[in-house]
Scaffold this active site. Structure first.
Site, PDB file in Angstrom:
ATOM      1  N   ILE A  87       0.836  -1.205   0.000  1.00  0.00           N
ATOM      2  CA  ILE A  87       0.000   0.000   0.000  1.00  0.00           C
ATOM      3  C   ILE A  87       0.867   1.250   0.000  1.00  0.00           C
ATOM      4  CG2 ILE A  87      -0.229   0.052   2.528  1.00  0.00           C
ATOM      5  CD1 ILE A  87      -2.729   1.218  -0.203  1.00  0.00           C
ATOM      6  N   ASP A 164      -7.187  -2.165   5.762  1.00  0.00           N
ATOM      7  CA  ASP A 164      -7.121  -2.812   7.066  1.00  0.00           C
ATOM      8  C   ASP A 164      -5.827  -3.569   7.247  1.00  0.00           C
ATOM      9  OD1 ASP A 164      -7.527  -6.027   6.605  1.00  0.00           O
ATOM     10  OD2 ASP A 164      -8.498  -4.835   5.046  1.00  0.00           O
ATOM     11  N   GLY A 305      -5.492  -7.056   1.342  1.00  0.00           N
ATOM     12  CA  GLY A 305      -5.951  -6.038   2.280  1.00  0.00           C
ATOM     13  C   GLY A 305      -5.112  -4.781   2.137  1.00  0.00           C
ATOM     14  N   GLU A 306      -4.944  -4.051   3.246  1.00  0.00           N
ATOM     15  CA  GLU A 306      -4.127  -2.839   3.314  1.00  0.00           C
ATOM     16  C   GLU A 306      -4.720  -1.651   2.552  1.00  0.00           C
ATOM     17  OE1 GLU A 306      -0.120  -3.512   2.008  1.00  0.00           O
ATOM     18  OE2 GLU A 306       0.179  -5.279   3.276  1.00  0.00           O
ATOM     19  N   GLY A 307      -5.834  -1.844   1.840  1.00  0.00           N
ATOM     20  CA  GLY A 307      -6.314  -0.798   0.948  1.00  0.00           C
ATOM     21  C   GLY A 307      -5.654  -0.868  -0.418  1.00  0.00           C
TER      22      GLY A 307
END
Length: 341
Positions: A87, A164, A305-307
């Site tokens: 990210i 997240d 995840g992580e955006g």
């Protein structure tokens, strides 16, 4: 209502009047229309974008439901802050600001310019044996997420991407998805960060026992309190408030969508502001997308995840706004229209 219908008609005329065959830009045209309606303008602006990654630990991780140890949550937060995570790279590549929110990592991280401290506690409790959080903690997390989005909008942020980080959070998201949608738990549980077949069976068995022990409350806040994570609750509060602020919301994958399913019960118009960015490889995500009636912009078999999906989809959002704002019309470019049949 009539004002919004008038704006929708104006936006559609503007899109159709660009120098292209009708509908030739496909889903970018739908996206441009959505951006205009979210912001209430024929000329949407999407330059000022920020990704918020909410991080927290989960007590259920102590039951071996993840392929990684719980220490990885804090280690990855430090990786985000150092610029070494996916990210971090994608946000920088696409000119997006990045904020890492400590919603409840077990061990706090040192102060950093990109770190936002909103700690509710040192991780949730183990929901196999007791509620994940108290009612007061749940409300505090929802409120903190909302406050961050209000602050972002006041600072001029027009687009927020939400992500997240939290070892064990696919377990929490799987239970919340199952209970919110009324879907069998086995259809919601996946490999998370990389469980093998034995690990998936252990995870499913653990979550079945947890649901049997805690019950199935009908209310969104109660489900969140029993089975949620601090970062998931904070995401739910952030999603609801971002919609109230008419901010363009870039929705990431499974965890964010599990929070979105909760937040939809708190803010009925939320989905109007959501741009669904990618389809996660987690099975529960498909069920959520189906419930939302959503078709994501990207389908890359990602499960990070992580955006990360939000950051990768952002250039498409910029392209949709750019063609609406900058592309010539048939009249301005002196281009002949399609001949009548």
């Amino acid at each position: 209502m009539s004002d919004s219908l008038d704006l929708k008609a104006e936006l559609q005329r503007s899109i159709d009047d660009k120098t292209k065959p009708l509908g030739a830009l496909g889903r970018l045209e739908d996206l441009a229309l959505q951006l205009g309606l979210i912001q209430g303008t024929r000329s949407p602006r999407v330059e000022d974008a920020c990704i918020y990654v909410f991080a927290a630990d989960h007590g259920i991780a102590r039951e071996g439901v993840s392929a990684y140890p719980q220490t990885v949550t804090r280690q990855m937060v430090q990786n985000f802050l150092a610029g070494g995570a996916a990210i971090s790279v994608f946000a920088k590549l696409n000119g997006m600001q990045l904020r890492i929110v400590d919603a409840g990592v077990i061990e706090p991280c040192p102060a950093h310019a990109l770190l936002v401290a909103r700690r509710i506690g040192p991780g949730t409790r183990n929901f196999l044996h007791e509620p994940a959080m108290s009612a007061a903690q749940c409300d505090a997390a929802l409120r903190a997420g909302a406050e961050l989005m209000a602050e972002a909008r006041a600072a001029g942020t027009r687009v927020v991407g939400l992500g997240d980080m939290g070892i064990g959070n696919t377990s929490s998201a799987s239970v919340l998805t199952s209970l919110t949608l009324g879907a069998p738990l086995e259809r919601c549980v996946g490999r998370g960060a990389g469980l093998d077949d034995i690990g998936v069976r252990r995870k499913l068995d653990t979550l079945r026992r947890a649901v049997a022990a805690r019950g199935t409350p009908p209310g969104a806040r109660e489900r969140l309190q029993l089975f949620g994570g601090f970062e998931i609750a904070m995401l739910a509060g952030a999603l609801a408030e971002a919609a109230r602020q008419r901010t363009v919301i870039l929705v990431d994958g499974f965890i964010v969508c599990a929070a979105l399913a909760i937040a939809c019960e708190l803010e009925p118009r939320l989905l109007e502001c959501c741009v669904f960015c990618h389809r996660s490889a987690e099975p529960g995500h498909d069920l959520l997308l189906e419930r939302f009636g959503a078709k994501p912009l990207l389908d890359l078999s990602m499960r990070l995840g992580e955006g990360s999906g939000a950051a990768l989809a952002y250039p498409l959002v910029r392209a949709a706004a750019a063609f609406l704002n900058d592309m010539a019309t048939f009249e301005s470019a002196a281009v002949s229209r399609k001949s009548p049949p």
